[in-house]
Enzyme design. Sequence first.
Site, short mmCIF file in Angstrom:
data_model
loop_
_atom_site.label_atom_id
_atom_site.label_comp_id
_atom_site.label_asym_id
_atom_site.label_seq_id
_atom_site.Cartn_x
_atom_site.Cartn_y
_atom_site.Cartn_z
N GLU A 138 43.00 47.88 45.04
CA GLU A 138 42.33 48.65 43.99
C GLU A 138 41.95 50.08 44.38
O GLU A 138 40.84 50.52 44.12
CB GLU A 138 41.09 47.89 43.51
N GLU A 178 46.46 37.26 41.01
CA GLU A 178 45.13 36.75 40.59
C GLU A 178 45.16 36.33 39.13
O GLU A 178 44.25 36.66 38.35
CB GLU A 178 44.06 37.83 40.82
O1 9MR Z 1 36.56 36.07 42.67
C1 9MR Z 1 35.83 36.96 43.45
C2 9MR Z 1 34.34 36.78 43.20
O2 9MR Z 1 33.92 35.52 43.68
C3 9MR Z 1 33.55 37.89 43.87
O3 9MR Z 1 32.20 37.77 43.52
C4 9MR Z 1 34.11 39.22 43.43
C5 9MR Z 1 33.37 40.37 44.11
O4 9MR Z 1 33.83 41.57 43.63
O5 9MR Z 1 35.48 39.31 43.78
C6 9MR Z 1 36.25 38.37 43.09
O6 9MR Z 1 37.61 38.53 43.37
C7 9MR Z 1 38.18 39.80 43.04
C8 9MR Z 1 39.33 40.02 43.95
O7 9MR Z 1 38.91 39.92 45.28
C9 9MR Z 1 39.98 41.37 43.70
N1 9MR Z 1 40.35 41.52 42.33
C10 9MR Z 1 39.32 41.24 41.36
C11 9MR Z 1 38.75 39.84 41.63
C12 9MR Z 1 37.75 39.50 40.55
O8 9MR Z 1 36.68 40.37 40.60
#
Ligand code: 9MR
Length: 400
Positions: free
Chosen positions: A179, A289
């Site tokens: 990102e 994802e």
């Molecule tokens: O699923 C993840 C969640 O448990 C965390 O709290 C969050 C923190 O930002 O990150 C989520 O996963 C992210 C992933 O690492 C990167 N792309 C977006 C995902 C959803 O936010």
Amino acid sequence: MNFSAVTKQTNRGFLLLAIVFIVLSFVQCTPKHQVASSSQAGTKADHPDKGLKDYYKNYFPIGVAVSMASLHGPDSALIVKEFNSVTPENDMKMGPIHPSEDIYNWKNADKIVDFAVSHHIKIRGHNLCWHNQEAAWMFKGADGKPVTKELLLRRLKDHIFAVAGRYKGKIYAWDVVNEAVDDSDDTTQVYRKSNWYNICNGPDFIEAAFRYAHEADPQAKLYYNDYNSEHPVKREKIYKLLKKLIEDHVPIDGVGMQAHWKLYEPSPDELRKALDEVTSLGLKVQFTELDITIRLPQPKPAPGSTPPTPDPGYTPELEAKQIAQYKMAFDIFRQYKKFITSVTFWNVSDKYSWLDQRGGGLTGGVAAGENTPRTVRKAYPLLFNENLQRKNAYWSVVNF
Ligand code: 9MR
């Protein structure tokens, strides 16, 4: 009654019993989800032992984001049956795994890796450099002031060598940078103004992270990972970044399209365009994802207004739209199979989705002075329901 009449009656009785028995066993062996859709009759739904990974064995691995909680209990059996790739949802991110300079928390990440290795499941590493869940200490010196670019890159290198080095040979692909592209509609603003960008005074950290990762594990496939990669404006920015990396001979194998999608987004055309653009650069694609929320945009209630209608739940209308969107996506994935090297779902089932924690799905909220708890508008974004049963959307993906 004579003997032959008795025999005839007995035979009829047996015949009736046999019919009842056959019908009963059919009903008992047929899971609920199959009853729900007549289109499944005589199709792949007939193979109860198969999982997503088996239906897609001639296409690409099918993965799922996992946490420590998913390694135990019913989730774990479902993961082993349905998937042949896992991504740690949080446990390899910089903040959780490397909270201070001399401390690495390997425990959870090691357990996930051991679980996957013991079940012959592939592992995607997620991720080596991100602006979120970052390790705050990296950006500051002992004096509390921002570090220099040189020191930051040295720390990044140490981090990547430690993490990618530890799982060398076990993790086959890494989201190296996550990102890093800006979200706004301003086309001149290509990069996100993160701590990484600001301290490096530009995007050099992206290239550096890929070079370090390649050095640390030359066999691992290296991905740039981002969301909204099908949106026209962001797509162009991601393309610019990827093109530059390739021109600069940076070791990158592909792009991760996160695919946190909605019922109406992306359109098939947008998805194809994104795939065509990235693959024209010679890069592979992983959908990293995937989930499709059923939530529709909620207008924000004006202050003092009555709260919006309560959560309607997973209605048949929303379900039908979700099924259609999943079907559209996988139809296109299969058409692009020579470029797609995996499709990963973000979480296992609708019992738990990261989306359920997000504010965007709340109905109403709490009026001032009230103590009523807020209601979470669940997202129901995955192929398994809250009881871990296959949803109808599942069958729309495997019946092709
Ligand atoms: O699923 C993840 C969640 O448990 C965390 O709290 C969050 C923190 O930002 O990150 C989520 O996963 C992210 C992933 O690492 C990167 N792309 C977006 C995902 C959803 O936010």
